[in-house]
Design a protein around this motif. Sequence first.
Motif, PDB file in Angstrom:
ATOM      1  N   UNK A 228       0.834  -1.214   0.000  1.00 38.38           N
ATOM      2  CA  UNK A 228       0.000   0.000   0.000  1.00 38.38           C
ATOM      3  C   UNK A 228       0.865   1.260   0.000  1.00 38.38           C
ATOM      4  N   UNK A 229       1.947   1.225   0.754  1.00 40.52           N
ATOM      5  CA  UNK A 229       2.839   2.386   0.818  1.00 40.52           C
ATOM      6  C   UNK A 229       3.508   2.618  -0.533  1.00 40.52           C
ATOM      7  N   UNK A 230       3.915   1.527  -1.181  1.00 39.31           N
ATOM      8  CA  UNK A 230       4.538   1.637  -2.509  1.00 39.31           C
ATOM      9  C   UNK A 230       3.583   2.273  -3.513  1.00 39.31           C
TER      10      UNK A 230
ATOM     11  N   UNK B 148      11.914   4.741  -5.774  1.00 34.69           N
ATOM     12  CA  UNK B 148      12.609   4.077  -6.874  1.00 34.69           C
ATOM     13  C   UNK B 148      13.122   2.697  -6.474  1.00 34.69           C
ATOM     14  N   UNK B 149      13.287   2.476  -5.174  1.00 38.80           N
ATOM     15  CA  UNK B 149      13.802   1.196  -4.704  1.00 38.80           C
ATOM     16  C   UNK B 149      13.246   0.897  -3.323  1.00 38.80           C
ATOM     17  N   UNK B 150      12.770  -0.336  -3.136  1.00 40.20           N
ATOM     18  CA  UNK B 150      12.299  -0.794  -1.827  1.00 40.20           C
ATOM     19  C   UNK B 150      13.182  -1.963  -1.414  1.00 40.20           C
ATOM     20  N   UNK B 151      13.902  -1.792  -0.330  1.00 38.04           N
ATOM     21  CA  UNK B 151      14.888  -2.777   0.129  1.00 38.04           C
ATOM     22  C   UNK B 151      14.310  -3.508   1.328  1.00 38.04           C
ATOM     23  N   UNK B 152      14.108  -4.824   1.185  1.00 38.64           N
ATOM     24  CA  UNK B 152      13.405  -5.625   2.194  1.00 38.64           C
ATOM     25  C   UNK B 152      14.398  -6.498   2.963  1.00 38.64           C
ATOM     26  N   UNK B 153      14.434  -6.324   4.276  1.00 39.56           N
ATOM     27  CA  UNK B 153      15.260  -7.161   5.147  1.00 39.56           C
ATOM     28  C   UNK B 153      14.435  -8.366   5.583  1.00 39.56           C
ATOM     29  N   UNK B 154      14.846  -9.609   5.258  1.00 38.55           N
ATOM     30  CA  UNK B 154      14.131 -10.783   5.771  1.00 38.55           C
ATOM     31  C   UNK B 154      14.305 -10.865   7.287  1.00 38.55           C
ATOM     32  N   UNK B 155      13.218 -10.800   8.011  1.00 41.74           N
ATOM     33  CA  UNK B 155      13.293 -10.761   9.472  1.00 41.74           C
ATOM     34  C   UNK B 155      12.550 -11.931  10.106  1.00 41.74           C
TER      35      UNK B 155
ATOM     36  N   UNK C 101      11.260  -3.792  -5.747  1.00 40.77           N
ATOM     37  CA  UNK C 101      11.772  -4.310  -4.474  1.00 40.77           C
ATOM     38  C   UNK C 101      12.948  -5.247  -4.692  1.00 40.77           C
ATOM     39  N   UNK C 102      13.788  -5.328  -3.659  1.00 43.51           N
ATOM     40  CA  UNK C 102      14.947  -6.209  -3.689  1.00 43.51           C
ATOM     41  C   UNK C 102      15.253  -6.617  -2.251  1.00 43.51           C
ATOM     42  N   UNK C 103      15.702  -7.851  -2.078  1.00 48.18           N
ATOM     43  CA  UNK C 103      16.092  -8.295  -0.748  1.00 48.18           C
ATOM     44  C   UNK C 103      17.397  -7.603  -0.341  1.00 48.18           C
TER      45      UNK C 103
ATOM     46  N   UNK D 284       7.811 -10.568  -4.747  1.00 46.54           N
ATOM     47  CA  UNK D 284       7.639 -10.380  -6.194  1.00 46.54           C
ATOM     48  C   UNK D 284       6.520  -9.386  -6.529  1.00 46.54           C
ATOM     49  N   UNK D 285       5.553  -9.233  -5.627  1.00 50.19           N
ATOM     50  CA  UNK D 285       4.429  -8.332  -5.919  1.00 50.19           C
ATOM     51  C   UNK D 285       4.670  -6.903  -5.405  1.00 50.19           C
ATOM     52  N   UNK D 286       5.806  -6.676  -4.773  1.00 58.54           N
ATOM     53  CA  UNK D 286       6.173  -5.332  -4.314  1.00 58.54           C
ATOM     54  C   UNK D 286       6.994  -4.660  -5.411  1.00 58.54           C
TER      55      UNK D 286
END
Length: 365
Positions: free
Chosen positions: A221-223, A230-237, A250-252, A245-247
């Motif tokens: 929703x924020x995206x 331009x880039x969403x960086x996701x930390x696996x927590x 995005x990149x891990x 894949x649907x964000x």
Amino acid sequence: MVLRHCDVRKMRKPLWVPSEERVKQANITRFISFVNKTHGLEINSYDELYKWSIEDIQNFWAAMWEFGKIKASHEYKVVVDDLSKFPGAKWFIGARLNFAENLLKYRDNHLAFIFRGENQKSARMTYAELYDSVACLTKPLRETKIAPGDRAAAYMPNIMETAIAMLATTSIGAIWSSCGTELGPRAVLDRFSQIEPKVLFTVDGYPYKGKTFSLLPNVEKIAEGIPSLEKIIVVPYVEENPDISYIPDSVLYSDFVSQGRQLETRFEQLPFDHPAYIMFSSGTTGKPKCMVQGAGGVLINHLKELILHTDLKRKDRIFYITTPSWMMWNWLLSSLAVGATVVLYDGNPNYPDWGAMWKLVQDEK
């Protein structure tokens, strides 16, 4: 029996009085000795120091700059231009420095972070490892064309990666803003949509009170609501390999950062008042209001509080129950400039019981 005010005052006794040795070793005692020697003063008490600090403002802050060992590539020429201007006075004119560089002065094996989570996750990181981690993140951020004045936002819990992202952002001279995972997507959008960030740091989910919550639906929703991203960086927590894949864009985190050790990072040298943080009011009267904090002002004021008032030393460990939504998170991380060990906690502080934080204090000393 009715006690008059004067009788109550006579009955008051301090709960604790420091030993003579502790007073002698205190940072504020050393600071008083320093200003007495530098300015030919005879300050002998806290009240006298306070009086001097508000009567001789320029010399007080100049002393704090030197005592706090602020690192700058260009020294200041004037402490303050016009004290009658409030707001609007210019401080430490001519100085060029970097906020993150002052928090990364140490590169040794002394512990920088101890992380503890309510789900029993724990981790430790030395100052050398912290510098390497920041360098590994700064490089790809620069390659993403993040530059001084750009904004990087975080929708993150109180974990080490959040601190690393802040340090990498401010090392470039970009401006940091963060919300904790306790906020819903509307509250995050009310804040971040005002500042148009290029990058968003986030996690896949978080634990709280024994349960695990997915954050990715909120991130989606924020995206959608912030077209500047331009880039969403996701930390696996909470998962090792979350499906992102649907964000969009995005990149891990592990796929984004550069690999290797002993990388060097370049710290952008910027004016004293160059913005470091954008924080927000609570939002009780309409949308939250932006509060922009200059790098030098935040740094020197935090050092004053941590060194003089908190008596923080390199050998100490410091802990505060906070999330990245609150200014106390920013304050806590400035402890790195002293070289102390910062204890980070994520989760419900009363889980599994009301003794959890006292146990953490006991275990981590």
